[in-house]
Design an enzyme around this catalytic site. Structure first.
Site, PDB file in Angstrom:
ATOM      1  N   SER A  95       0.813  -1.212   0.000  1.00 53.71           N
ATOM      2  CA  SER A  95       0.000   0.000   0.000  1.00 53.71           C
ATOM      3  C   SER A  95       0.852   1.271   0.000  1.00 53.71           C
ATOM      4  O   SER A  95       1.599   1.505  -0.941  1.00 53.71           O
ATOM      5  CB  SER A  95      -0.957  -0.036   1.193  1.00 53.71           C
ATOM      6  OG  SER A  95      -1.854   1.041   1.134  1.00 53.71           O
ATOM      7  N   ASP A 239      -1.105   1.799  -3.828  1.00 47.23           N
ATOM      8  CA  ASP A 239      -1.872   0.770  -4.538  1.00 47.23           C
ATOM      9  C   ASP A 239      -3.241   1.269  -4.996  1.00 47.23           C
ATOM     10  O   ASP A 239      -4.091   0.478  -5.413  1.00 47.23           O
ATOM     11  CB  ASP A 239      -1.979  -0.521  -3.714  1.00 47.23           C
ATOM     12  CG  ASP A 239      -2.804  -0.352  -2.443  1.00 47.23           C
ATOM     13  OD1 ASP A 239      -2.838   0.759  -1.897  1.00 47.23           O
ATOM     14  OD2 ASP A 239      -3.406  -1.350  -1.985  1.00 47.23           O
TER      15      ASP A 239
END
Ligand code: MG
Length: 452
Positions: A95, A239
C-alpha cells in the site's frame, strides 16, 4: 490480530520479515483454503515481481489455477476477482508503506478483503502442518488475466458520463508513482475536458513523494492545479485504494471531508440509506448524513471491518477518514479511481467549484496523538482506563470514545500494528481539542506507568 495478518493484510520489509519462502508458503495456504481459481496482482514495488512469482508457485503447488493480472491497483484486482467469479485473489502490495516494504492483501470471492475469521483459518494452515501439496499430475496452471479495461469501464458505468463530460472539468492527477497511474488518468480522460498529471510513471522507489498522500507532501499536485487552472486535483497512495482531493485553489482537503461530501450526495440520491464508518471519523459525517435523512453505522477502525460490515448488512456506502471511499454499487471496498469519478459527478451535477462544496461542510478542529504501551499491557491498560473515565456518552465500539455535551469527543484505542495507544479528538476550537488530548495523554501515560 493474527500472527501474520495485521490491520490490512501481511506486511514486512522485503527479504527481512517478508521472504520468498514465507510468501510461497502463505500463498499455498491461501490456495489450500480457497481452492479453485485465484487471481494474482501486484503493485509497482521493485520486489513485487519476485513476490508475485513466489505467490504463483505457492498457489500452483496446491493445485490452484492462477490468473495473473500483472500490475494494477488493488481495487482493480478486487473487481476482477468478483466479476470473473474467481474463488480468491492475492495482491502483492504494501500500500502506502516505504519502498523497502512489501506485503499481501488477500481477497475473498466477493472482491472484499478476507475476513478476520478467514485470515485466522489461513494462519492455522500456515502454522499447522502446512498446506497439502498436489501430486505431480495435479499442480495448477497459469493464465493471463486482462483486468484493467473492464475495471475502468465498470467505474465509468456508475456515473452520468454525458453530464460530466459536458461540464468540461480539468483534472490534475498525482498517483505518487504508484499503480493508480494505470487507471485514474484513463478514467479521467473518459470523463474530463482536460487531464494533467504529475508523478505518473510507476516507480517502486517512490522517488518524488512519500507514497502516503498527506497534506504536507502534495506540493507537486497543488502547484500543478494552480499552474494548469485545474478544477480539481487528486492524489493516490501506492496501490490506488486511497484518494485525497485538492480544490481549484490548490487547497488539500483531508479524507473525512471527501467522505462526508460523497456520503451526503449518496444519501440525497438514495433517501434513508445507511453509511458505514469507523468511530474515528469526524462528527461532520454524522451531521451531514443525518441532515439529508440518512444514518451512520459506526464500526471498529480498519477498512476490512467497514467493508465486511457493508457486505453483511447490505450497507451501500462506506469510508474512512484517511481517504478510503467505498461505493457499494461498484464494490464494497476502498477505490480511489471510483472516488474520482464520484467527485467529478458531484461537481458536474451541482455546477459548484470544489472549494465551495467542501466549504458547505461543517468544520471542526481535530488532533491525533499516541502514547507508547508495550503489547502485553494493552488489554490491562484499556481495562483500567474504562474504570477511570466518564462522560455523558461513552462508546466502546473500538477502544473507548467519550462524547461530551458540547459534542466534542476523544477516542483512545490500542493500535493493531504498533506498541502504542492512539488518541483521536475533535472539538469546535483548537484550544478545546488540545486540552482533551493533553488530559487523556497524561492519563494514559500514568496508567501505562502504573501497570509496568
Ligand atoms: Mg492502499
Amino acid at each position: 490480530m493474527g500472527r501474520l495478518f495485521g490491520t490490512n493484510g501481511v506486511r514486512g520489509v522485503a527479504n527481512r520479515e517478508l521472504t520468498v519462502e514465507l510468501v510461497t508458503r502463505l500463498a499455498a495456504s491461501i490456495g489450500a483454503y480457497f481452492g479453485g481459481s485465484v487471481a494474482v496482482g501486484r503493485d509497482g514495488r521493485t520486489t513485487s515481481p519476485m513476490f508475485r512469482d513466489a505467490a504463483v508457485c505457492g498457489l500452483i503447488s496446491v493445485g490452484c489455477s492462477v490468473h495473473d493480472a500483472g500490475m494494477l491497483p488493488t481495487p482493480a484486482l478486487q473487481h476482477a476477482v468478483r466479476s470473473n467469479g474467481l474463488s480468491a485473489g492475492i495482491m502483492i502490495t504494501a500500500s502506502h508503506n516505504p519502498p523497502e516494504f512489501n506485503g499481501l492483501k488477500v481477497i475473498a470471492s466477493d472482491g472484499v478483503e478476507a475476513s478476520r475469521g478467514q485470515e485466522a483459518e489461513i494462519e492455522e494452515i500456515y502454522f499447522g502442518g502446512g498446506p497439502e501439496l498436489s501430486p505431480w499430475d495435479g499442480i495448477g496452471t497459469v493464465h493471463r488475466l486482462e483486468a484493467l479495461e473492464a475495471y475502468q469501464e465498470a467505474i465509468i458505468s456508475h456515473v452520468g458520463v454525458k453530464r460530466i463530460r459536458e461540464a468540461g472539468l480539468k483534472v490534475a492527477i498525482d498517483p505518487g508513482n504508484g499503480v493508480a497511474a494505470l487507471s485514474a488518468p484513463g478514467i479521467a480522460r473518459a470523463l474530463a475536458g482536460e487531464v494533467f498529471t504529475v508523478n505518473v510513471d510507476v516507480d517502486g522507489r517512490f522517488p518524488n513523494r512519500v507514497s502516503e498522500p498527506r497534506p504536507d507532501n502534495l506540493g507537486g499536485l497543488q502547484a500543478l492545479v494552480r499552474a494548469s487552472g485545474a478544477d480539481l486535483g487528486v492524489a493516490y497512495d501506492g496501490d490506488g485504494d486511497r484518494s485525497i482531493f485538492v480544490d481549484e485553489l490548490g487547497e488539500v482537503h483531508w479524507g473525512d471531508r471527501s467522505f462526508a461530501l460523497l456520503a451526503r450526495e449518496f444519501i440525497r440520491k438514495n433517501p434513508g440509506e445507511r453509511v458505514a464508518s469507523p468511530v474515528n471519523s469526524s462528527r461532520a459525517l454524522g451531521e451531514v448524513v443525518s441532515g439529508v435523512g440518512g444514518s451512520v453505522v459506526w464500526t471498529q477502525v480498519g477498512s476490512v471491518v467497514v467493508s465486511r460490515r457493508m457486505v453483511e448488512e447490505g450497507i451501500p456506502f462506506g469510508g474512512e477518514e484517511n481517504g478510503g471511499i467505498m461505493y457499494g454499487p461498484h464494490l464494497q471496498v476502498r477505490d480511489g479511481s471510483m472516488a474520482l469519478a464520484l467527485i467529478m459527478e458531484v461537481m458536474a451535477e451541482t455546477g459548484k467549484p470544489l472549494s465551495q462544496l467542501f466549504g458547505e461542510l461543517p468544520q471542526y478542529s481535530q488532533l491525533k496523538d499516541r502514547v507508547s504501551c508495550p503489547e502485553e499491557l494493552k488489554e490491562a491498560v484499556l481495562e483500567a482506563l474504562r474504570g477511570r473515565v466518564d462522560a455523558p456518552r461513552v462508546e466502546t465500539i473500538d477502544g473507548v470514545k467519550l462524547i461530551y455535551d458540547d459534542e466534542s469527543w476523544v477516542l483512545f484505542r490500542p493500535s493493531g500494528t504498533e506498541p502504542i495507544f492512539r488518541i483521536y479528538a475533535e472539538a469546535e476550537s483548537p484550544e478545546r481539542v488540545e486540552a482533551l488530548v493533553e488530559e487523556y495523554k497524561t492519563l494514559i501515560e500514568s496508567v501505562v506507568e502504573s501497570l509496568r
